[in-house]
Write a protein that holds these residues in place. Structure first.
Motif, PDB file in Angstrom:
ATOM      1  N   GLU A 165       0.824  -1.196   0.000  1.00  0.00           N
ATOM      2  CA  GLU A 165       0.000   0.000   0.000  1.00  0.00           C
ATOM      3  C   GLU A 165       0.860   1.249   0.000  1.00  0.00           C
ATOM      4  N   GLY A 166       0.217   2.359  -0.334  1.00  0.00           N
ATOM      5  CA  GLY A 166       0.895   3.645  -0.358  1.00  0.00           C
ATOM      6  C   GLY A 166      -0.037   4.759   0.068  1.00  0.00           C
ATOM      7  N   VAL A 167       0.514   5.950   0.141  1.00  0.00           N
ATOM      8  CA  VAL A 167      -0.232   7.163   0.481  1.00  0.00           C
ATOM      9  C   VAL A 167       0.095   8.227  -0.557  1.00  0.00           C
ATOM     10  N   ARG A 168      -0.942   8.849  -1.106  1.00  0.00           N
ATOM     11  CA  ARG A 168      -0.743   9.934  -2.079  1.00  0.00           C
ATOM     12  C   ARG A 168      -1.391  11.206  -1.547  1.00  0.00           C
ATOM     13  N   VAL A 169      -0.626  12.286  -1.582  1.00  0.00           N
ATOM     14  CA  VAL A 169      -1.073  13.580  -1.084  1.00  0.00           C
ATOM     15  C   VAL A 169      -1.308  14.511  -2.275  1.00  0.00           C
ATOM     16  N   PHE A 170      -2.508  15.121  -2.341  1.00  0.00           N
ATOM     17  CA  PHE A 170      -2.876  16.053  -3.414  1.00  0.00           C
ATOM     18  C   PHE A 170      -2.983  17.463  -2.847  1.00  0.00           C
ATOM     19  N   TRP A 171      -2.568  18.470  -3.647  1.00  0.00           N
ATOM     20  CA  TRP A 171      -2.699  19.850  -3.177  1.00  0.00           C
ATOM     21  C   TRP A 171      -3.258  20.812  -4.228  1.00  0.00           C
ATOM     22  N   ASP A 172      -3.663  20.329  -5.385  1.00  0.00           N
ATOM     23  CA  ASP A 172      -4.293  21.209  -6.375  1.00  0.00           C
ATOM     24  C   ASP A 172      -5.171  20.354  -7.281  1.00  0.00           C
ATOM     25  N   ARG A 173      -6.421  20.171  -6.897  1.00  0.00           N
ATOM     26  CA  ARG A 173      -7.311  19.279  -7.642  1.00  0.00           C
ATOM     27  C   ARG A 173      -7.717  19.844  -8.998  1.00  0.00           C
ATOM     28  N   LEU A 174      -7.533  21.148  -9.189  1.00  0.00           N
ATOM     29  CA  LEU A 174      -7.950  21.775 -10.445  1.00  0.00           C
ATOM     30  C   LEU A 174      -6.876  21.676 -11.526  1.00  0.00           C
ATOM     31  N   ARG A 175      -5.661  21.308 -11.151  1.00  0.00           N
ATOM     32  CA  ARG A 175      -4.567  21.264 -12.132  1.00  0.00           C
ATOM     33  C   ARG A 175      -4.212  19.811 -12.447  1.00  0.00           C
ATOM     34  N   GLU A 176      -4.348  19.427 -13.681  1.00  0.00           N
ATOM     35  CA  GLU A 176      -4.014  18.080 -14.132  1.00  0.00           C
ATOM     36  C   GLU A 176      -2.650  18.100 -14.817  1.00  0.00           C
ATOM     37  N   PRO A 177      -1.849  17.035 -14.662  1.00  0.00           N
ATOM     38  CA  PRO A 177      -0.542  16.984 -15.333  1.00  0.00           C
ATOM     39  C   PRO A 177      -0.704  17.021 -16.843  1.00  0.00           C
ATOM     40  N   ASP A 189       6.465  18.692 -11.871  1.00  0.00           N
ATOM     41  CA  ASP A 189       5.380  19.655 -11.708  1.00  0.00           C
ATOM     42  C   ASP A 189       4.032  18.985 -11.446  1.00  0.00           C
ATOM     43  N   PHE A 190       4.033  17.799 -10.879  1.00  0.00           N
ATOM     44  CA  PHE A 190       2.778  17.105 -10.581  1.00  0.00           C
ATOM     45  C   PHE A 190       2.170  17.657  -9.296  1.00  0.00           C
ATOM     46  N   PRO A 191       0.848  17.799  -9.230  1.00  0.00           N
ATOM     47  CA  PRO A 191       0.194  18.344  -8.024  1.00  0.00           C
ATOM     48  C   PRO A 191      -0.077  17.278  -6.966  1.00  0.00           C
ATOM     49  N   PHE A 192       0.741  16.267  -6.905  1.00  0.00           N
ATOM     50  CA  PHE A 192       0.603  15.230  -5.885  1.00  0.00           C
ATOM     51  C   PHE A 192       1.946  14.558  -5.666  1.00  0.00           C
ATOM     52  N   ILE A 193       2.046  13.832  -4.565  1.00  0.00           N
ATOM     53  CA  ILE A 193       3.260  13.080  -4.255  1.00  0.00           C
ATOM     54  C   ILE A 193       2.841  11.776  -3.586  1.00  0.00           C
ATOM     55  N   THR A 194       3.585  10.700  -3.881  1.00  0.00           N
ATOM     56  CA  THR A 194       3.212   9.360  -3.422  1.00  0.00           C
ATOM     57  C   THR A 194       4.321   8.769  -2.559  1.00  0.00           C
ATOM     58  N   PHE A 195       3.925   8.156  -1.450  1.00  0.00           N
ATOM     59  CA  PHE A 195       4.886   7.552  -0.530  1.00  0.00           C
ATOM     60  C   PHE A 195       4.565   6.078  -0.312  1.00  0.00           C
ATOM     61  N   VAL A 196       5.623   5.283  -0.103  1.00  0.00           N
ATOM     62  CA  VAL A 196       5.493   3.878   0.284  1.00  0.00           C
ATOM     63  C   VAL A 196       6.462   3.612   1.428  1.00  0.00           C
ATOM     64  N   TYR A 197       6.378   2.407   1.976  1.00  0.00           N
ATOM     65  CA  TYR A 197       7.253   2.030   3.085  1.00  0.00           C
ATOM     66  C   TYR A 197       8.713   1.987   2.629  1.00  0.00           C
ATOM     67  N   HIS A 198       9.585   2.374   3.532  1.00  0.00           N
ATOM     68  CA  HIS A 198      11.023   2.220   3.299  1.00  0.00           C
ATOM     69  C   HIS A 198      11.393   0.756   3.530  1.00  0.00           C
ATOM     70  N   PRO A 199      12.324   0.187   2.759  1.00  0.00           N
ATOM     71  CA  PRO A 199      12.660  -1.240   2.898  1.00  0.00           C
ATOM     72  C   PRO A 199      13.218  -1.645   4.257  1.00  0.00           C
ATOM     73  N   VAL A 200      13.707  -0.717   5.068  1.00  0.00           N
ATOM     74  CA  VAL A 200      14.329  -1.091   6.352  1.00  0.00           C
ATOM     75  C   VAL A 200      13.341  -1.046   7.507  1.00  0.00           C
ATOM     76  N   ARG A 201      12.053  -0.933   7.237  1.00  0.00           N
ATOM     77  CA  ARG A 201      11.083  -0.694   8.307  1.00  0.00           C
ATOM     78  C   ARG A 201      10.995  -1.846   9.319  1.00  0.00           C
ATOM     79  N   ASN A 202      11.367  -3.072   8.923  1.00  0.00           N
ATOM     80  CA  ASN A 202      11.226  -4.228   9.821  1.00  0.00           C
ATOM     81  C   ASN A 202      12.496  -4.535  10.608  1.00  0.00           C
ATOM     82  N   ILE A 203      13.484  -3.674  10.537  1.00  0.00           N
ATOM     83  CA  ILE A 203      14.743  -3.937  11.223  1.00  0.00           C
ATOM     84  C   ILE A 203      14.600  -3.796  12.738  1.00  0.00           C
ATOM     85  N   SER A 204      13.861  -2.775  13.182  1.00  0.00           N
ATOM     86  CA  SER A 204      13.701  -2.534  14.610  1.00  0.00           C
ATOM     87  C   SER A 204      12.383  -1.818  14.860  1.00  0.00           C
TER      88      SER A 204
END
Length: 276
Positions: A165-177, A189-204
């Motif tokens: 899974e991931g998380v996407r943050v939008f900040w300008d719904r009126l502007r399309e790429p 210049d995209f009006p959103f950004i997407t995040f996923v887990y970092h691969p080291v999350r299960n280390i500690s």
């Protein structure tokens, strides 16, 4: 004479009974031998499986340890460096820091440190080898209008896929790429950004909390709702909409992203005699 005949008959009965009982006694012995042969075979198979699992876990640990962010003191120093980048006049007070991976519109993963402040979301490209900030993206929270979370989807005939899974943050719904931006792998210049887990999350446990994108989503929503109330933007809806839906990546072939993600080119990662 009668006593002699009785003794002879008794001896014959004993011989017959001993000969008849011989094969019956030999059968359990054979059974025990077969069990003894099966048990070492089972033991060898179990040892072999344990050896394979331990080797796989060792190789996985060895691979994970090649991330420079895991070197002693590296992450603490990086957090100090990025906290110093917070501009109190623009961003307000520091709230939290997160270790994540950004996924761009071509499905390329990039290691990022993410800061939530009173007024801003700071996405920082940090070099964990040279201990320096290489790029910073500042997103004003009162311009943020949507937060989507869920699994990933691609076009129907795309060769790409992404698990988790991931998380996407939008900040300008009126502007399309634009068309050019969608086909430019270096477009930013995209009006959103997407995040996923970092691969080291299960280390500690510490890294697990630092890489928890679900908790990040909740903290980001709280901060954005607060700044929307205090500093509303004229002409924009006051509030953040949280959507549980698939995150679409409009990419088809992605040979560059496949090679880059497989070789961790977006991370500070040890590669033989070359660091990053």
């Amino acid at each position: 004479m009668a006593d002699a005949e009785e003794e002879g008959a008794t001896r014959e009965e004993q011989q017959v009974s001993s000969s008849s009982s011989g094969p019956a006694d030999s059968q359990p012995a054979a059974g025990r031998t077969e069990d003894a042969e099966e048990r070492p075979a089972e033991g060898e198979a179990a040892v072999s499986r344990c050896g394979e699992l331990s080797m796989e876990s060792y190789l996985e640990q060895f691979k994970v340890r090649k991330y420079f962010v895991l070197r002693p003191g590296t992450l603490n120093q990086a957090i100090k460096d990025v906290e110093a980048l917070v501009n109190m006049e623009v961003d307000g007070s520091f709230r939290s820091v997160w270790l994540m991976a950004e996924v761009d519109h071509w499905n390329n993963e990039k290691e990022r440190l993410v800061l939530i402040t009173d007024n801003s979301l700071l996405v920082i490209k940090y070099d964990f080898v040279m201990f320096r900030c290489e790029q910073i993206q500042r997103i004003q929270l009162n311009f943020m209008d949507r937060i989507a979370h869920g699994t990933f989807s691609f076009p129907k005939h795309s060769l790409l896929q992404r698990e988790g899974e991931g998380v996407r943050v939008f900040w300008d719904r009126l502007r399309e790429p634009s068309f050019i931006s969608r086909w430019n792998p270096f477009a930013t210049d995209f009006p959103f950004i997407t995040f996923v887990y970092h691969p080291v999350r299960n280390i500690s446990d510490t890294l697990s909390a630092l890489c928890d994108i679900q908790n990040f989503r909740e903290k980001l929503k709280e901060a954005a709702q607060k700044v929307h109330t205090m500093k509303p933007v004229p002409g924009k809806a006051n509030g953040v909409l949280v959507l549980n839906q698939q995150i679409h990546i409009d990419a088809y072939v992605g040979a560059m992203s496949f090679l880059g993600n497989q070789n961790k080119l977006g991370y500070s990662f040890a590669r033989g005699n070359i660091g990053f």
